[in-house]
Write a protein that holds these residues in place. Structure first.
Motif, PDB file in Angstrom:
ATOM      1  N   ALA A 196       0.837  -1.205   0.000  1.00 59.71           N
ATOM      2  CA  ALA A 196       0.000   0.000   0.000  1.00 59.71           C
ATOM      3  C   ALA A 196       0.869   1.252   0.000  1.00 59.71           C
ATOM      4  O   ALA A 196       0.577   2.231  -0.690  1.00 59.71           O
ATOM      5  N   SER A 197       1.931   1.203   0.765  1.00 60.48           N
ATOM      6  CA  SER A 197       2.792   2.355   0.888  1.00 60.48           C
ATOM      7  C   SER A 197       3.594   2.605  -0.397  1.00 60.48           C
ATOM      8  O   SER A 197       3.696   3.751  -0.862  1.00 60.48           O
ATOM      9  N   VAL A 198       4.130   1.545  -0.973  1.00 58.37           N
ATOM     10  CA  VAL A 198       4.857   1.669  -2.244  1.00 58.37           C
ATOM     11  C   VAL A 198       3.918   2.267  -3.295  1.00 58.37           C
ATOM     12  O   VAL A 198       4.292   3.191  -4.034  1.00 58.37           O
ATOM     13  N   THR A 199       2.690   1.767  -3.339  1.00 64.23           N
ATOM     14  CA  THR A 199       1.738   2.255  -4.335  1.00 64.23           C
ATOM     15  C   THR A 199       1.461   3.743  -4.121  1.00 64.23           C
ATOM     16  O   THR A 199       1.445   4.522  -5.082  1.00 64.23           O
ATOM     17  N   GLN A 200       1.267   4.148  -2.863  1.00 60.98           N
ATOM     18  CA  GLN A 200       1.051   5.581  -2.594  1.00 60.98           C
ATOM     19  C   GLN A 200       2.253   6.413  -3.029  1.00 60.98           C
ATOM     20  O   GLN A 200       2.090   7.473  -3.648  1.00 60.98           O
ATOM     21  N   GLN A 201       3.434   5.927  -2.695  1.00 57.11           N
ATOM     22  CA  GLN A 201       4.647   6.681  -3.054  1.00 57.11           C
ATOM     23  C   GLN A 201       4.774   6.845  -4.572  1.00 57.11           C
ATOM     24  O   GLN A 201       5.086   7.917  -5.071  1.00 57.11           O
ATOM     25  N   LEU A 202       4.529   5.736  -5.283  1.00 55.83           N
ATOM     26  CA  LEU A 202       4.712   5.786  -6.741  1.00 55.83           C
ATOM     27  C   LEU A 202       3.657   6.664  -7.401  1.00 55.83           C
ATOM     28  O   LEU A 202       3.927   7.341  -8.396  1.00 55.83           O
ATOM     29  N   LYS A 203       2.445   6.655  -6.835  1.00 55.51           N
ATOM     30  CA  LYS A 203       1.387   7.466  -7.429  1.00 55.51           C
ATOM     31  C   LYS A 203       1.648   8.963  -7.217  1.00 55.51           C
ATOM     32  O   LYS A 203       1.033   9.801  -7.857  1.00 55.51           O
ATOM     33  N   ASN A 204       2.539   9.277  -6.278  1.00 57.93           N
ATOM     34  CA  ASN A 204       2.923  10.674  -6.071  1.00 57.93           C
ATOM     35  C   ASN A 204       4.196  11.041  -6.813  1.00 57.93           C
ATOM     36  O   ASN A 204       4.708  12.140  -6.652  1.00 57.93           O
ATOM     37  N   ASP A 205       4.713  10.095  -7.595  1.00 62.56           N
ATOM     38  CA  ASP A 205       5.986  10.314  -8.270  1.00 62.56           C
ATOM     39  C   ASP A 205       5.728  10.424  -9.775  1.00 62.56           C
ATOM     40  O   ASP A 205       5.271   9.478 -10.403  1.00 62.56           O
ATOM     41  N   PRO A 206       5.998  11.600 -10.351  1.00 64.52           N
ATOM     42  CA  PRO A 206       5.648  11.817 -11.763  1.00 64.52           C
ATOM     43  C   PRO A 206       6.259  10.775 -12.709  1.00 64.52           C
ATOM     44  O   PRO A 206       5.661  10.445 -13.733  1.00 64.52           O
ATOM     45  N   VAL A 207       7.415  10.241 -12.350  1.00 61.37           N
ATOM     46  CA  VAL A 207       8.067   9.264 -13.241  1.00 61.37           C
ATOM     47  C   VAL A 207       7.318   7.931 -13.253  1.00 61.37           C
ATOM     48  O   VAL A 207       7.259   7.243 -14.265  1.00 61.37           O
ATOM     49  N   LYS A 209       4.030   7.314 -11.807  1.00 61.79           N
ATOM     50  CA  LYS A 209       2.623   7.276 -11.403  1.00 61.79           C
ATOM     51  C   LYS A 209       1.718   6.515 -12.366  1.00 61.79           C
ATOM     52  O   LYS A 209       0.682   6.012 -11.953  1.00 61.79           O
ATOM     53  N   ASN A 210       2.122   6.394 -13.619  1.00 63.31           N
ATOM     54  CA  ASN A 210       1.256   5.666 -14.554  1.00 63.31           C
ATOM     55  C   ASN A 210       1.667   4.216 -14.768  1.00 63.31           C
ATOM     56  O   ASN A 210       1.139   3.536 -15.627  1.00 63.31           O
ATOM     57  N   LYS A 211       2.619   3.763 -13.979  1.00 65.01           N
ATOM     58  CA  LYS A 211       3.163   2.430 -14.248  1.00 65.01           C
ATOM     59  C   LYS A 211       2.603   1.329 -13.366  1.00 65.01           C
ATOM     60  O   LYS A 211       3.004   0.180 -13.481  1.00 65.01           O
ATOM     61  N   ILE A 212       1.675   1.681 -12.462  1.00 67.99           N
ATOM     62  CA  ILE A 212       1.092   0.650 -11.598  1.00 67.99           C
ATOM     63  C   ILE A 212      -0.379   0.521 -11.953  1.00 67.99           C
ATOM     64  O   ILE A 212      -1.140   1.469 -11.842  1.00 67.99           O
ATOM     65  N   LYS A 213      -0.751  -0.683 -12.409  1.00 65.77           N
ATOM     66  CA  LYS A 213      -2.151  -0.859 -12.784  1.00 65.77           C
ATOM     67  C   LYS A 213      -3.018  -1.169 -11.565  1.00 65.77           C
ATOM     68  O   LYS A 213      -4.176  -0.765 -11.500  1.00 65.77           O
ATOM     69  N   ALA A 214      -2.445  -1.930 -10.602  1.00 67.22           N
ATOM     70  CA  ALA A 214      -3.278  -2.397  -9.488  1.00 67.22           C
ATOM     71  C   ALA A 214      -2.440  -2.684  -8.259  1.00 67.22           C
ATOM     72  O   ALA A 214      -1.220  -2.880  -8.353  1.00 67.22           O
ATOM     73  N   GLN A 215      -3.135  -2.685  -7.110  1.00 73.68           N
ATOM     74  CA  GLN A 215      -2.506  -3.169  -5.878  1.00 73.68           C
ATOM     75  C   GLN A 215      -3.424  -4.216  -5.267  1.00 73.68           C
ATOM     76  O   GLN A 215      -4.651  -4.104  -5.341  1.00 73.68           O
ATOM     77  N   ALA A 216      -2.809  -5.250  -4.676  1.00 72.37           N
ATOM     78  CA  ALA A 216      -3.591  -6.304  -4.020  1.00 72.37           C
ATOM     79  C   ALA A 216      -3.100  -6.447  -2.585  1.00 72.37           C
ATOM     80  O   ALA A 216      -1.925  -6.725  -2.349  1.00 72.37           O
ATOM     81  N   LEU A 217      -4.019  -6.225  -1.642  1.00 68.39           N
ATOM     82  CA  LEU A 217      -3.654  -6.200  -0.222  1.00 68.39           C
ATOM     83  C   LEU A 217      -4.392  -7.314   0.500  1.00 68.39           C
ATOM     84  O   LEU A 217      -5.624  -7.301   0.586  1.00 68.39           O
ATOM     85  N   ILE A 218      -3.645  -8.277   1.007  1.00 71.63           N
ATOM     86  CA  ILE A 218      -4.247  -9.423   1.689  1.00 71.63           C
ATOM     87  C   ILE A 218      -4.097  -9.229   3.192  1.00 71.63           C
ATOM     88  O   ILE A 218      -2.981  -9.065   3.688  1.00 71.63           O
TER      89      ILE A 218
END
Ligand SMILES: *[C@@H]1O[C@H](CO)[C@@H](O)[C@H](O)[C@H]1NC(C)=O
Ligand SMILES: *[C@@H]1O[C@H](CO)[C@@H](O)[C@H](O)[C@H]1NC(C)=O
Ligand SMILES: *[C@@H]1O[C@H](CO)[C@@H](O)[C@H](O)[C@H]1NC(C)=O
Ligand SMILES: *[C@@H]1O[C@H](CO)[C@@H](O)[C@H](O)[C@H]1NC(C)=O
Length: 401
Positions: A196-207, A209-218
């Protein structure tokens, strides 16, 4: 001789006592889970004993036992498995063997273990990642980020981020024939925190932010602010994960000072000036009624404890502390929660908050599920619940990635 008999006698009494810890009625394989519960609680007791006599630290016994279950990188007819490093962090890579016409999806998996235990090489994670690669014809990366207490917050997250950023480079994606529009970040328990944290960080990073299609949290851990939500109250004694074990192991990610885990148990570990954070995790607002039951909302206690660990207030440790405008940026999200899990409400609150800001969320709630079941999918310790969770997760990926 007399001493040995006495010791065995005591052990037997303890075992007999623990085996009668009630297991919630709707749980299947009651006997097996009762047994595992007992083994886990006795391990915790032994670990406390060893710590008290100065033999080893509490977590070390758990680490030794977890490390007994390591696998080699064994390729099979469909998948080539290799241990390598990405950006100096050890990873296990699962590459489908057959030349496929199209580019492949990819999954980066972050394992659980309270930031203290575990490895992507443990047999359940190896099996999970291998099957994911097989079923989806996907490239899968298991990450061995560094563990606490030797490496504390935010090292695990930084390692996970380094691996993901390394993998997301165009040249690496090309090398593994990965479709850059079909990449998912996954994790269970504390690995879910990292995902979850990696996904949040990447979505705030212009380089990135468009490279993650989904996150799955179990059954993810998503906040350390309130350690007395209804799910903590209802599942204090397990099955499997107890509040006591979770606090003792989890707190090591922040400090070795035992005062913190004791404060977490009492829900008074958050410093004075942080009341403004409660609104992000206020379960009386975000939990559906069926989970609130008759529980009365009580704010975490601020007055009496005076610890100042900045990590406790950091959204990189508690992804639920992100505000709505940050959450809004998140991609398609899968959250799996289990009814009998102290961390259940973390997942439920995240689902509500993401839905409130319009993120596409798929939520699987397992009424007879419990925390950690996914770690029991290989013989001789497999549980039907573990296999069910594994299949739900892989099926979701198959249909959505
Ligand atoms: C390899 O893939 C085939 C076809 O999908 C499948 O039937 C077989 O079980 C796979 N082998 C292993 C070891 O998973
Ligand atoms: C939590 O939510 C309740 C409403 O359900 C509200 O009365 C209370 O003030 C909130 N507390 C905080 C600290 O946000
Ligand atoms: C308690 O907190 C205050 C203010 O944050 C700080 O100045 C003080 O050193 C703390 N005391 C202890 C014993 O940690
Ligand atoms: C949300 O958090 C971000 C990062 O901390 C901050 O820049 C932004 O101003 C916050 N937005 C709101 C509406 O509070």
């Amino acid at each position: 001789m007399g001493c040995r008999t006495l010791c065995f006698g005591l052990l037997f009494i303890l075992f007999a006592y623990y085996i009668y810890i009630p297991i919630p009625e709707n749980i299947e394989e009651t006997w097996k889970i009762g047994f595992m519960n007992t083994v886990l609680k006795m391990t915790s007791l032994t670990a406390k004993l060893f710590e008290n006599i100065g033999l080893m630290r509490y977590e070390e016994l758990f680490v030794i036992l977890t490390n007994l279950d390591m696998t080699e990188p064994i390729s099979d007819e469909n998948i080539t498995v290799t241990d390598t490093t990405f950006s100096d962090i050890p990873v296990r890579l699962y590459l489908p063997k057959w030349k496929s016409q199209r580019q492949r999806p990819a999954v980066i998996f972050l394992h659980g273990g309270a930031f203290v235990l575990g490895s992507c090489k443990n047999s359940p994670y190896d099996l999970l990642n291998r099957q994911t690669a097989n079923k989806l014809d996907a490239v899968v990366v298991g990450v061995d980020y560094r563990l606490s207490p030797q490496y504390q917050f935010p090292i695990a997250l930084e390692d996970a981020l380094s691996v993901v950023k390394f993998f997301l480079q165009d040249k690496i994606l090309e090398q593994y024939r990965v479709d850059s529009t079909r990449i998912c970040i996954s994790g269970d328990s504390s690995g879910g925190t990292l995902a979850a944290s990696v996904t949040q960080q990447l979505k705030n990073d212009p380089v990135f932010k468009n490279k993650i299609k989904a996150q799955a949290l179990i059954y993810p851990f998503l906040q350390i602010i309130d350690s007395f939500t209804p799910s903590h109250r209802e599942n204090e004694h397990g099955p499997l994960l107890t509040r006591d074990i979770a606090a003792k192991l989890g707190a090591l990610y922040v400090t070795k000072d035992e005062a913190l885990s004791q404060a977490i148990i009492k829900n008074k570990h958050i410093p004075q000036e942080s009341r403004h954070l409660f609104k992000f995790v206020n379960w009386s607002i975000f939990l559906p009624d069926k989970f609130k039951k008759n529980h009365i909302y009580r704010e975490p206690i601020l007055e009496r404890f005076n610890l100042s660990y900045p990590a406790l207030l950091d959204s990189r440790l508690s992804p639920l502390l992100a505000n709505d405008s940050q959450l809004q940026k998140l991609p398609l999200t899968y959250v799996l929660t289990c009814q009998h899990d102290i961390l259940r409400d973390d997942g439920l609150i995240y689902v509500t908050r993401l839905q409130n800001v319009g993120v596409n969320v798929v939520h699987d709630h397992i009424e007879n599920g419990f925390h950690g079941a996914l770690s029991f999918i290989t013989s001789p310790f497999y549980l039907l619940m573990g296999i069910r969770i594994k299949n739900k997760y892989i099926t979701w990926l198959e249909e959505n990635l």
